[in-house]
Motif scaffolding. Structure first.
Motif, PDB file in Angstrom:
ATOM      1  N   ARG B   9      29.558  38.758  -4.989  1.00 48.58           N
ATOM      2  CA  ARG B   9      28.565  37.784  -4.554  1.00 48.58           C
ATOM      3  C   ARG B   9      28.926  36.392  -5.063  1.00 48.58           C
ATOM      4  NH1 ARG B   9      23.452  39.091  -3.218  1.00 48.58           N
ATOM      5  NH2 ARG B   9      23.441  36.884  -2.664  1.00 48.58           N
ATOM      6  N   TYR B  10      29.479  36.333  -6.245  1.00 51.31           N
ATOM      7  CA  TYR B  10      29.907  35.073  -6.849  1.00 51.31           C
ATOM      8  C   TYR B  10      31.290  35.272  -7.459  1.00 51.31           C
ATOM      9  CZ  TYR B  10      24.904  34.228  -6.550  1.00 51.31           C
ATOM     10  OH  TYR B  10      23.616  34.110  -6.103  1.00 51.31           O
ATOM     11  N   LEU B  11      32.133  34.254  -7.317  1.00 49.58           N
ATOM     12  CA  LEU B  11      33.477  34.335  -7.869  1.00 49.58           C
ATOM     13  C   LEU B  11      33.907  32.960  -8.339  1.00 49.58           C
ATOM     14  CD1 LEU B  11      36.049  35.958  -8.413  1.00 49.58           C
ATOM     15  CD2 LEU B  11      36.774  35.448  -6.070  1.00 49.58           C
ATOM     16  N   VAL B  12      34.295  32.887  -9.610  1.00 52.59           N
ATOM     17  CA  VAL B  12      34.864  31.664 -10.169  1.00 52.59           C
ATOM     18  C   VAL B  12      36.288  32.004 -10.566  1.00 52.59           C
ATOM     19  CG1 VAL B  12      34.691  29.887 -11.922  1.00 52.59           C
ATOM     20  CG2 VAL B  12      32.607  30.950 -11.036  1.00 52.59           C
ATOM     21  N   ILE B  13      37.234  31.233 -10.061  1.00 55.72           N
ATOM     22  CA  ILE B  13      38.631  31.594 -10.267  1.00 55.72           C
ATOM     23  C   ILE B  13      39.484  30.333 -10.393  1.00 55.72           C
ATOM     24  CG2 ILE B  13      39.360  31.663  -7.848  1.00 55.72           C
ATOM     25  CD1 ILE B  13      40.573  34.479  -8.610  1.00 55.72           C
ATOM     26  N   GLY B  14      40.634  30.475 -11.023  1.00 54.70           N
ATOM     27  CA  GLY B  14      41.490  29.325 -11.206  1.00 54.70           C
ATOM     28  C   GLY B  14      42.409  29.074 -10.026  1.00 54.70           C
ATOM     29  N   THR B  15      42.907  27.871  -9.952  1.00 53.72           N
ATOM     30  CA  THR B  15      43.828  27.488  -8.873  1.00 53.72           C
ATOM     31  C   THR B  15      45.074  28.356  -8.895  1.00 53.72           C
ATOM     32  OG1 THR B  15      43.018  25.215  -8.873  1.00 53.72           O
ATOM     33  CG2 THR B  15      45.220  25.588  -7.991  1.00 53.72           C
ATOM     34  N   GLY B  16      45.518  28.737  -7.724  1.00 55.12           N
ATOM     35  CA  GLY B  16      46.751  29.499  -7.585  1.00 55.12           C
ATOM     36  C   GLY B  16      46.568  31.003  -7.552  1.00 55.12           C
ATOM     37  N   THR B  77      41.428  37.221   2.729  1.00 59.96           N
ATOM     38  CA  THR B  77      42.331  36.983   1.602  1.00 59.96           C
ATOM     39  C   THR B  77      42.780  35.527   1.551  1.00 59.96           C
ATOM     40  OG1 THR B  77      43.146  39.258   1.647  1.00 59.96           O
ATOM     41  CG2 THR B  77      44.530  37.628   0.543  1.00 59.96           C
ATOM     42  N   LEU B  78      42.785  34.991   0.352  1.00 58.11           N
ATOM     43  CA  LEU B  78      43.403  33.691   0.085  1.00 58.11           C
ATOM     44  C   LEU B  78      44.566  33.948  -0.852  1.00 58.11           C
ATOM     45  CD1 LEU B  78      40.289  31.395  -0.398  1.00 58.11           C
ATOM     46  CD2 LEU B  78      42.206  30.897   1.123  1.00 58.11           C
ATOM     47  N   GLU B  79      45.783  33.653  -0.397  1.00 55.05           N
ATOM     48  CA  GLU B  79      46.969  33.956  -1.199  1.00 55.05           C
ATOM     49  C   GLU B  79      47.057  33.099  -2.445  1.00 55.05           C
ATOM     50  OE1 GLU B  79      49.256  36.308  -0.922  1.00 55.05           O
ATOM     51  OE2 GLU B  79      48.334  37.191   0.868  1.00 55.05           O
ATOM     52  N   SER B  80      46.630  31.850  -2.333  1.00 57.01           N
ATOM     53  CA  SER B  80      46.699  30.936  -3.466  1.00 57.01           C
ATOM     54  C   SER B  80      45.493  30.002  -3.406  1.00 57.01           C
ATOM     55  CB  SER B  80      48.010  30.143  -3.410  1.00 57.01           C
ATOM     56  OG  SER B  80      48.097  29.243  -4.502  1.00 57.01           O
ATOM     57  N   ALA B  81      44.488  30.334  -4.195  1.00 54.63           N
ATOM     58  CA  ALA B  81      43.231  29.583  -4.108  1.00 54.63           C
ATOM     59  C   ALA B  81      43.390  28.149  -4.612  1.00 54.63           C
ATOM     60  CB  ALA B  81      42.151  30.303  -4.914  1.00 54.63           C
ATOM     61  N   ARG B  82      42.693  27.242  -3.946  1.00 58.57           N
ATOM     62  CA  ARG B  82      42.681  25.833  -4.345  1.00 58.57           C
ATOM     63  C   ARG B  82      41.244  25.347  -4.411  1.00 58.57           C
ATOM     64  NH1 ARG B  82      46.773  24.879  -0.395  1.00 58.57           N
ATOM     65  NH2 ARG B  82      45.359  23.567   0.795  1.00 58.57           N
ATOM     66  N   PRO B  83      40.984  24.273  -5.152  1.00 57.98           N
ATOM     67  CA  PRO B  83      39.607  23.752  -5.218  1.00 57.98           C
ATOM     68  C   PRO B  83      39.000  23.452  -3.845  1.00 57.98           C
ATOM     69  CG  PRO B  83      40.933  22.760  -6.942  1.00 57.98           C
ATOM     70  CD  PRO B  83      41.883  23.587  -6.100  1.00 57.98           C
ATOM     71  N   SER B  84      39.832  23.096  -2.880  1.00 53.92           N
ATOM     72  CA  SER B  84      39.308  22.811  -1.534  1.00 53.92           C
ATOM     73  C   SER B  84      38.755  24.060  -0.848  1.00 53.92           C
ATOM     74  CB  SER B  84      40.399  22.192  -0.654  1.00 53.92           C
ATOM     75  OG  SER B  84      41.493  23.074  -0.534  1.00 53.92           O
ATOM     76  N   GLY B 105      25.934  39.337   6.190  1.00 51.08           N
ATOM     77  CA  GLY B 105      25.918  39.804   4.827  1.00 51.08           C
ATOM     78  C   GLY B 105      25.352  38.746   3.900  1.00 51.08           C
ATOM     79  N   PRO B 106      25.247  39.050   2.609  1.00 54.75           N
ATOM     80  CA  PRO B 106      24.642  38.124   1.652  1.00 54.75           C
ATOM     81  C   PRO B 106      25.525  36.949   1.281  1.00 54.75           C
ATOM     82  CG  PRO B 106      25.392  40.083   0.530  1.00 54.75           C
ATOM     83  CD  PRO B 106      25.592  40.334   1.995  1.00 54.75           C
ATOM     84  N   GLY B 107      26.794  37.006   1.624  1.00 53.20           N
ATOM     85  CA  GLY B 107      27.691  35.895   1.327  1.00 53.20           C
ATOM     86  C   GLY B 107      28.385  36.025  -0.013  1.00 53.20           C
ATOM     87  N   THR B 108      29.505  35.340  -0.119  1.00 59.78           N
ATOM     88  CA  THR B 108      30.230  35.192  -1.385  1.00 59.78           C
ATOM     89  C   THR B 108      30.349  33.709  -1.680  1.00 59.78           C
ATOM     90  OG1 THR B 108      31.548  37.207  -1.126  1.00 59.78           O
ATOM     91  CG2 THR B 108      32.417  35.501  -2.585  1.00 59.78           C
ATOM     92  N   ARG B 109      29.831  33.322  -2.841  1.00 61.06           N
ATOM     93  CA  ARG B 109      29.972  31.924  -3.276  1.00 61.06           C
ATOM     94  C   ARG B 109      31.234  31.827  -4.116  1.00 61.06           C
ATOM     95  NH1 ARG B 109      25.873  28.529  -2.198  1.00 61.06           N
ATOM     96  NH2 ARG B 109      23.875  29.458  -1.615  1.00 61.06           N
ATOM     97  N   LEU B 110      32.202  31.072  -3.636  1.00 59.72           N
ATOM     98  CA  LEU B 110      33.495  30.947  -4.294  1.00 59.72           C
ATOM     99  C   LEU B 110      33.624  29.566  -4.919  1.00 59.72           C
ATOM    100  CD1 LEU B 110      36.434  31.871  -4.871  1.00 59.72           C
ATOM    101  CD2 LEU B 110      37.044  30.944  -2.624  1.00 59.72           C
ATOM    102  N   LEU B 111      34.011  29.550  -6.189  1.00 55.85           N
ATOM    103  CA  LEU B 111      34.296  28.301  -6.890  1.00 55.85           C
ATOM    104  C   LEU B 111      35.710  28.394  -7.442  1.00 55.85           C
ATOM    105  CD1 LEU B 111      33.552  25.571  -8.181  1.00 55.85           C
ATOM    106  CD2 LEU B 111      32.556  26.832 -10.097  1.00 55.85           C
ATOM    107  N   VAL B 112      36.558  27.481  -7.000  1.00 53.89           N
ATOM    108  CA  VAL B 112      37.942  27.448  -7.466  1.00 53.89           C
ATOM    109  C   VAL B 112      38.112  26.248  -8.385  1.00 53.89           C
ATOM    110  CG1 VAL B 112      40.361  27.428  -6.820  1.00 53.89           C
ATOM    111  CG2 VAL B 112      38.683  28.504  -5.311  1.00 53.89           C
TER     112      VAL B 112
END
Lengths: 114, 113
Positions: B9-16, B77-84, B105-112
């Motif tokens: 539901r929520y994901l905070v992850i680093g760049t790349g 899938t995002l191979e390499s996440a970026r802040p954008s 669905g309920p959605g996924t809030r992604l923060l990179v």
């Protein structure tokens, strides 16, 4: 550009006030029309839809919408809002020849104060 | 009641980092969709699928990819996440029995970061 327009971006009402949210689309031909609602922290839910027949459509929770083909409009109404109606409301359109593409408006944020 | 699930539901992850957003539905719908929604903005279609082994790009260009190996499953899938890529990602489905109505669905809030 062809689009779905919701002119009210933010609406603030007191409980028991009447509500009308505007929705206009610019596509010609046959369309199917939807209103979705997104309560805080919840997923998008279908409020009501119009495919054909009676242009006045009744949905859940006392909402209704009227399709006026000549005005390309599908406005959402409720005679007396409640605090629990606080949510974001999205109008959406599917064009009959491209039924896979649901085109959304920008949404209207409704805040109802007791 | 529509049964469509998204994780996380929520994901905070680093760049790349590589990330996969999961979407599953138990309604037997043949069509599935991914939308991207920024705060206060409309939903934009980024991917859709007519059925198994069918995927198409939507109206909004996205660096993400999707697959549809099983009817009920439509991961993004995002191979390499970026802040954008920071946004909310919503999955939806429609099919026999729902007409052209899409259920979300309920959605996924992604923060990179």
């Amino acid at each position: 550009a062809q689009s779905v327009s919701q002119h009210n971006h933010h609406v603030i009402l007191s409980e028991a006030a009447s509500l009308e949210l505007g929705c206009n689309y610019s596509y010609g031909g046959t369309v199917n029309l939807f209103w979705y609602v997104q309560y805080p922290g919840q997923h998008l839910q279908l409020l009501l839809k119009y495919f054909s027949g009676d242009p006045l459509v009744k949905g859940i929770k006392g909402f209704e919408a009227e399709f006026i083909k000549s005005k390309f409009s599908f406005n959402l109404r409720k005679p007396s809002v409640q605090w629990s109606d606080t949510a974001e409301y999205f109008c959406a359109v599917i064009r009959s020849y491209n039924t896979d593409k649901l085109i959304f408006g920008t949404g209207t944020r409704l805040q109802v104060f007791p | 009641e529509a049964d469509i699930y998204q994780t996380p539901r929520y994901l905070v992850i680093g760049t790349g980092k590589k990330i996969t957003l999961e979407c599953s539905q138990t309604m037997g719908h043949d069509k599935m969709y991914w939308y991207q929604q920024d705060p206060g903005m409309e939903l934009h279609l980024i991917h859709y699928s007519y059925g198994v082994n069918s995927t198409e790009k939507g109206d909004l260009s996205s660096e993400s990819t999707v697959s549809r190996i099983r009817t009920e499953h439509f991961p993004l899938t995002l191979e390499s996440a970026r802040p954008s890529h920071t946004s909310q990602y919503l999955c939806a489905s429609s099919g026999v029995g729902s007409g052209e109505t899409q259920y979300f669905g309920p959605g996924t809030r992604l923060l990179v970061l």
